[in-house]
Design a protein around this motif. Structure first.
Motif, mmCIF file in Angstrom:
data_model
loop_
_atom_site.group_PDB
_atom_site.id
_atom_site.type_symbol
_atom_site.label_atom_id
_atom_site.label_comp_id
_atom_site.label_asym_id
_atom_site.label_seq_id
_atom_site.Cartn_x
_atom_site.Cartn_y
_atom_site.Cartn_z
ATOM 1 N N UNK A 29 -7.642 -25.704 -18.063
ATOM 2 C CA UNK A 29 -7.033 -26.941 -17.561
ATOM 3 C C UNK A 29 -6.343 -27.694 -18.688
ATOM 4 N N UNK A 30 -5.397 -28.567 -18.370
ATOM 5 C CA UNK A 30 -4.797 -29.425 -19.410
ATOM 6 C C UNK A 30 -5.877 -30.247 -20.106
ATOM 7 N N UNK A 31 -5.610 -30.633 -21.326
ATOM 8 C CA UNK A 31 -6.599 -31.376 -22.108
ATOM 9 C C UNK A 31 -7.029 -32.671 -21.424
ATOM 10 N N UNK A 32 -6.095 -33.297 -20.686
ATOM 11 C CA UNK A 32 -6.416 -34.578 -20.052
ATOM 12 C C UNK A 32 -6.873 -34.420 -18.607
ATOM 13 N N UNK A 33 -7.159 -33.191 -18.176
ATOM 14 C CA UNK A 33 -7.586 -32.970 -16.791
ATOM 15 C C UNK A 33 -8.985 -33.538 -16.581
ATOM 16 N N UNK A 34 -9.165 -34.263 -15.505
ATOM 17 C CA UNK A 34 -10.467 -34.810 -15.165
ATOM 18 C C UNK A 34 -10.747 -36.144 -15.825
ATOM 19 N N UNK A 35 -11.883 -36.712 -15.469
ATOM 20 C CA UNK A 35 -12.303 -38.027 -15.945
ATOM 21 C C UNK A 35 -13.398 -37.863 -16.996
ATOM 22 N N UNK A 36 -13.268 -38.500 -18.164
ATOM 23 C CA UNK A 36 -14.339 -38.423 -19.159
ATOM 24 C C UNK A 36 -15.670 -38.890 -18.572
ATOM 25 N N UNK A 37 -16.726 -38.196 -18.943
ATOM 26 C CA UNK A 37 -18.043 -38.472 -18.378
ATOM 27 C C UNK A 37 -18.450 -39.934 -18.541
ATOM 28 N N UNK A 38 -18.078 -40.550 -19.677
ATOM 29 C CA UNK A 38 -18.529 -41.920 -19.926
ATOM 30 C C UNK A 38 -17.883 -42.931 -18.986
ATOM 31 N N UNK A 39 -16.798 -42.546 -18.323
ATOM 32 C CA UNK A 39 -16.155 -43.453 -17.380
ATOM 33 C C UNK A 39 -16.729 -43.340 -15.966
ATOM 34 N N UNK A 40 -17.456 -42.286 -15.699
ATOM 35 C CA UNK A 40 -18.008 -42.060 -14.362
ATOM 36 C C UNK A 40 -19.222 -42.959 -14.158
ATOM 37 N N UNK A 41 -19.200 -43.719 -13.086
ATOM 38 C CA UNK A 41 -20.281 -44.665 -12.808
ATOM 39 C C UNK A 41 -21.262 -44.173 -11.765
ATOM 40 N N UNK A 42 -20.806 -43.221 -10.931
ATOM 41 C CA UNK A 42 -21.595 -42.862 -9.759
ATOM 42 C C UNK A 42 -21.546 -41.358 -9.528
ATOM 43 N N UNK A 43 -22.699 -40.733 -9.434
ATOM 44 C CA UNK A 43 -22.796 -39.310 -9.118
ATOM 45 C C UNK A 43 -23.767 -39.167 -7.959
ATOM 46 N N UNK A 44 -23.277 -38.632 -6.859
ATOM 47 C CA UNK A 44 -24.086 -38.503 -5.640
ATOM 48 C C UNK A 44 -24.466 -37.031 -5.455
ATOM 49 N N UNK A 45 -25.743 -36.794 -5.274
ATOM 50 C CA UNK A 45 -26.251 -35.448 -5.012
ATOM 51 C C UNK A 45 -26.008 -35.113 -3.543
#
Length: 270
Positions: free
Chosen positions: A191-207
């Protein structure tokens, strides 16, 4: 009487509802939360029956529209989505495509015009939670970017949502997934280097692991777009790994009880 707990997902095309929000929509529907899907375009720039691409001889946008909207209804039923609302705009196509210049394409409709229609739906359903793409449409698709602008404008006009989220693809995890797929010969590039959101910016992860197979079935319902859905060609164990969680960035929040890191988009609301 308090408003019924409601989530509204604002998506650009038929099939967009599955990848980043299919799990939460299925899970919240099963929990008795009202689920509302707003699809902004009819998907005319998708593949026509027989795999005919836009711009190729025999590509009939009207046939594509009918096929994709039928697939959308099947997908929504599989996910248990209670309400599907269609704004009915014309698909703009990928960035740089001829469809971008169509004056009737969603990308070219004034934001205030589309936002007014979405605002009416927000007033009707009164969602506490709204989900859409980030400002770049997650990967630069014109219709995704427009959906972001329209959803933000409608939320501001109505002042109804308590929480507003952007869908997110975790950058580090996506790199691991790409590496696995490349090792198995399923893709030939990173993927491109900037693909996706850096983990530290993610606030919510739903199982949403319990709904992985339902997401796969919903993707299969969009069979006409199979060429652009490589996830269906993954081994089952990779599908489970990829679809087991859904990630989000909380853009706005006015719920004092909501924690900084969440496992539920309705955290603080129930």
């Amino acid at each position: 009487m308090a408003d019924q707990l409601t989530i509204m997902a604002v998506h650009a095309h038929p099939d967009d509802e599955v990848i980043s929000t299919g799990g939460i929509l299925a899970q919240y529907a099963a929990e008795g939360i009202r689920t509302v899907l707003v699809t902004c375009t009819n998907g005319e720039q998708g593949d026509a029956p027989g795999g005919i691409k836009p711009g190729e001889p025999g590509h009939d946008p009207n046939a594509v529209r009918a096929q994709r909207l039928s697939e959308l209804q099947e997908s929504a039923a599989l996910l248990g989505i209670e309400h599907v609302e269609l704004l009915g705009y014309r698909d703009s196509g990928m960035d740089g495509w001829e469809g971008n210049r169509d004056p009737e394409a969603f990308w070219n409709i004034p934001v205030e015009q589309s936002a007014a229609r979405l605002a009416d739906l927000m007033r009707q359903y009164r969602p506490q939670v709204v989900v859409t793409y980030d400002e770049n449409g997650n990967y630069g698709h014109p219709d995704h970017i427009q959906a972001n602008r329209v959803a933000l404008a409608a939320a501001a006009a109505t002042d109804i949502p308590d929480k507003f989220y952007y869908t997110a693809i975790p950058r580090e995890r996506s790199r691991e997934m790409f590496a696995t797929l490349r090792a198995q010969g399923m893709i030939d590039q990173d993927p491109p280097d900037d693909f996706g959101t850096p983990e530290e910016q993610i606030t919510t992860v739903v199982d949403v692991a319990a709904y992985t197979q339902r997401k796969v079935k919903a993707l299969e319902a969009h069979a006409s777009q199979g060429d652009s859905v490589p996830f269906l060609r993954m081994p089952a164990e990779l599908q489970q790994l990829m679809f087991a969680t859904e990630s989000f960035v909380r853009h706005t929040n006015r719920v004092a009880a909501a924690p900084a890191r969440e496992t539920d988009l309705f955290a603080g609301l129930r």
